[in-house]
Motif scaffolding. Structure first.
Motif, PDB file in Angstrom:
ATOM      1  N   GLU A  35       0.826  -1.210   0.000  1.00 35.92           N
ATOM      2  CA  GLU A  35       0.000   0.000   0.000  1.00 35.92           C
ATOM      3  C   GLU A  35       0.864   1.265   0.000  1.00 35.92           C
ATOM      4  O   GLU A  35       0.545   2.238  -0.695  1.00 35.92           O
ATOM      5  N   ASP A  56       2.206   1.624  -3.493  1.00 32.39           N
ATOM      6  CA  ASP A  56       1.138   2.055  -4.400  1.00 32.39           C
ATOM      7  C   ASP A  56       0.821   3.539  -4.199  1.00 32.39           C
ATOM      8  O   ASP A  56       0.612   4.275  -5.165  1.00 32.39           O
ATOM      9  N   GLU A  57       0.797   3.972  -2.946  1.00 36.14           N
ATOM     10  CA  GLU A  57       0.524   5.375  -2.632  1.00 36.14           C
ATOM     11  C   GLU A  57       1.628   6.291  -3.165  1.00 36.14           C
ATOM     12  O   GLU A  57       1.366   7.392  -3.644  1.00 36.14           O
ATOM     13  N   THR A  58       2.861   5.819  -3.110  1.00 37.93           N
ATOM     14  CA  THR A  58       3.996   6.629  -3.556  1.00 37.93           C
ATOM     15  C   THR A  58       4.120   6.656  -5.070  1.00 37.93           C
ATOM     16  O   THR A  58       4.283   7.712  -5.671  1.00 37.93           O
ATOM     17  N   TYR A  59       4.048   5.489  -5.694  1.00 39.90           N
ATOM     18  CA  TYR A  59       4.352   5.380  -7.123  1.00 39.90           C
ATOM     19  C   TYR A  59       3.134   5.368  -8.034  1.00 39.90           C
ATOM     20  O   TYR A  59       3.254   5.688  -9.217  1.00 39.90           O
ATOM     21  N   HIS A  60       1.997   4.932  -7.576  1.00 36.69           N
ATOM     22  CA  HIS A  60       0.796   4.815  -8.427  1.00 36.69           C
ATOM     23  C   HIS A  60       1.078   3.957  -9.657  1.00 36.69           C
ATOM     24  O   HIS A  60       0.661   4.288 -10.764  1.00 36.69           O
ATOM     25  N   THR A 119       2.933  -4.282  -8.301  1.00 33.88           N
ATOM     26  CA  THR A 119       3.880  -4.263  -7.186  1.00 33.88           C
ATOM     27  C   THR A 119       4.064  -5.693  -6.702  1.00 33.88           C
ATOM     28  O   THR A 119       3.092  -6.404  -6.457  1.00 33.88           O
ATOM     29  N   ALA A 164       3.419   8.725 -16.127  1.00 29.79           N
ATOM     30  CA  ALA A 164       3.267   8.494 -14.682  1.00 29.79           C
ATOM     31  C   ALA A 164       4.539   8.866 -13.931  1.00 29.79           C
ATOM     32  O   ALA A 164       4.484   9.499 -12.874  1.00 29.79           O
ATOM     33  N   LEU A 191       5.066  11.846 -11.273  1.00 30.04           N
ATOM     34  CA  LEU A 191       5.620  11.489  -9.971  1.00 30.04           C
ATOM     35  C   LEU A 191       6.766  12.406  -9.588  1.00 30.04           C
ATOM     36  O   LEU A 191       6.900  12.818  -8.421  1.00 30.04           O
TER      37      LEU A 191
END
Length: 135
Positions: free
Chosen positions: A26, A29-33, A37, A129, A133
């Motif tokens: 999580e 996922d929150e950091t990289y979108h 993973t 993306a 980022l």
């Protein structure tokens, strides 16, 4: 595309390991979108771990190796590292030296990552993306 591996001592409960892996996923996922993973947990008996050349002299210090796209935002990296250390600390409290978790962040430019039969640098959605980022 973020991939992580945790090297830790044996002894954590299955539910604690599952929660840790979920929390780290999580956080990534929150950091990289990013999709896809992946995480691995490798556990070792204390007699198979050397720290500063000594076996069994102190509680094992866990290591998390993270392989991910380039991330230039230091605040985002700090937050990610804190979340990873917190998740590992909760899972291995009383089993490992959770005050000294080592997180190794290895970044890869998109032209050095193959995925779905091509380089990620060839995929406009991935390039966009990573650009967003690191904006």
């Amino acid at each position: 595309m973020p991939v992580f591996t945790i090297d830790a001592p044996q002894g954590a409960r299955p539910d604690a390991k599952q929660k840790m892996l979920k929390e780290i996923t999580e956080a990534l996922d929150e950091t990289y979108h990013f999709p896809d993973t992946r995480g691995w947990l490798r556990e070792y008996p204390a007699e198979n771990v050397s720290q500063d050349g000594r076996v069994g002299a102190e509680p094992v210090r866990p290591v998390c190796s993270l392989e991910a796209p380039e991330l230039t935002n230091l605040d985002a990296k700090r937050k990610l590292v804190q979340k990873i250390e917190s998740a590992i600390g909760a899972a291995y409290a009383g089993i490992a030296n959770t005050d000294e978790v080592l997180v190794l962040v290895n970044h890869y430019p998109l032209e050095n990552v193959g995925w779905r039969a091509s380089l990620q640098s060839d995929k406009p959605e991935i390039v966009a993306a990573v650009a967003q980022l690191n904006a």
